[in-house]
Write a protein that holds these residues in place. Structure first.
Motif, PDB file in Angstrom:
ATOM      1  N   UNK A  58       0.860  -1.182   0.000  1.00  0.00           N
ATOM      2  CA  UNK A  58       0.000   0.000   0.000  1.00  0.00           C
ATOM      3  C   UNK A  58       0.893   1.227   0.000  1.00  0.00           C
ATOM      4  N   UNK A  59       0.601   2.134  -0.939  1.00  0.00           N
ATOM      5  CA  UNK A  59       1.405   3.346  -1.023  1.00  0.00           C
ATOM      6  C   UNK A  59       0.500   4.543  -1.292  1.00  0.00           C
ATOM      7  N   UNK A  60       0.725   5.620  -0.540  1.00  0.00           N
ATOM      8  CA  UNK A  60       0.081   6.902  -0.811  1.00  0.00           C
ATOM      9  C   UNK A  60       1.012   7.669  -1.741  1.00  0.00           C
ATOM     10  N   UNK A  61       0.526   7.951  -2.939  1.00  0.00           N
ATOM     11  CA  UNK A  61       1.406   8.557  -3.944  1.00  0.00           C
ATOM     12  C   UNK A  61       0.561   9.453  -4.839  1.00  0.00           C
ATOM     13  N   UNK A  62       1.015  10.677  -5.017  1.00  0.00           N
ATOM     14  CA  UNK A  62       0.378  11.613  -5.943  1.00  0.00           C
ATOM     15  C   UNK A  62       1.452  12.287  -6.776  1.00  0.00           C
ATOM     16  N   UNK A  63       1.076  12.693  -7.967  1.00  0.00           N
ATOM     17  CA  UNK A  63       2.039  13.346  -8.858  1.00  0.00           C
ATOM     18  C   UNK A  63       2.551  14.648  -8.259  1.00  0.00           C
ATOM     19  N   UNK A  64       1.805  15.234  -7.343  1.00  0.00           N
ATOM     20  CA  UNK A  64       2.184  16.516  -6.745  1.00  0.00           C
ATOM     21  C   UNK A  64       3.034  16.355  -5.490  1.00  0.00           C
ATOM     22  N   UNK A  65       3.380  15.133  -5.118  1.00  0.00           N
ATOM     23  CA  UNK A  65       4.221  14.919  -3.938  1.00  0.00           C
ATOM     24  C   UNK A  65       5.605  15.529  -4.145  1.00  0.00           C
TER      25      UNK A  65
END
Length: 290
Positions: free
Chosen positions: A116-123
């Protein structure tokens, strides 16, 4: 693990660690209560299989900390076991057992490992580099050992008007998937947040196969109400490229809490969980393309 053309996967997910598992009950849970609850969910899983799942392929997503014996029992039944590798409740993907995660996986040899990973292009760029490096390391190891890789990618929901079925932010999801693929992370199965329309689901399924034509998607439940989860199941089942679901708290949360609080007998809780799991599975099978 299943592909889009095989029997759809009906994965009962109860790999949640202490904080997430205990969140279904206002009073929380002790470690002993968590273990007892997972045994109850396993019994419901077996009961549902005995009752029939309409041709779907059942499986479980279970953790080592509270469910090691369950993982072995499910494997002994000849059914696929998926196991998590992430440390719970971390904002940046971190291996649960540090560099020893390889030994832990090889001890169980699950059909699938889940991250499980929390990932956004704006990170932040440094955060993305860290996560992508660890995911690529994991993916390479799993490929060498013929263990499938399920990536649970959390990007969050888009804004929705009152009364609308909530949906993942599809633009962000597809953008994040693309960045992960461009980093050389080979994913077999994308575990994604619920999608409210077939058109949007088709975009996600199309992105999944950009790096690997065999890759598929499964839908998660996010602890959402039954009507919302049902809609997400209908959309996923009717979209080529989705191969099933991996749902947890939406199925077992309320019965587990009621049993621990003394409002349900154990047999009643088992029956409720088995019934809801079966209903989700049959709904998926009934809405399936073809």
């Amino acid at each position: 693990m299943a592909t889009a053309d095989d029997q759809p996967m009906a994965v009962l997910a109860f790999d949640h660690r202490e904080r997430a598992f205990s969140s279904v009950r206002a009073a929380g849970m002790t470690h002993a209560e968590i273990r007892r609850s997972k045994e109850l969910i396993f019994d419901a899983f077996v009961a549902a299989i005995e009752g029939g799942l309409g041709g779907a392929r059942p499986g479980v997503l279970i953790d080592e900390e509270f469910g090691a014996s369950i993982a072995r029992r499910v494997a002994a039944l000849g059914l696929p076991v998926s196991m998590p590798v992430e440390r719970a409740s971390e904002s940046v993907f971190t291996f649960e057992y540090g560099s020893d995660y390889r030994q832990h996986l090889l001890e169980f040899r699950p059909a699938c490992a889940k991250a499980l990973v929390h990932y956004r292009t704006t990170d932040a760029p440094e955060t993305k580099r860290t996560q992508l490096g660890r995911l690529r390391e994991l993916a390479d190891f799993l490929a060498e050992r013929s263990i499938a890789f399920m990536l649970e990618l959390i990007v969050g929901q888009s804004d929705s008007a009152d009364g609308e079925i909530p949906s993942v932010d599809v633009d962000e999801l597809c953008g994040s998937m693309a960045e992960i693929q461009d980093a050389g992370v080979q994913v077999d199965m994308w575990k994604v947040e619920g999608i409210s329309s077939r058109e949007a689901a088709a975009r996600v399924a199309g992105q999944a196969v950009v790096a690997d034509p065999r890759a598929t998607c499964v839908v998660l439940g996010a602890g959402a109400p039954n009507d919302v989860v049902g809609h997400w199941l209908d959309v996923a089942a009717a979209t080529p490229g989705f191969s099933g679901f991996a749902i947890g708290r939406s199925i077992w949360g309320a019965p587990v809490a009621a049993w621990l609080d003394g409002r349900l007998a154990r047999e009643e809780a088992v029956d409720q969980i088995a019934s809801t799991y079966t209903s989700c599975t049959l709904r998926y099978m009934g809405a399936r393309v073809g």
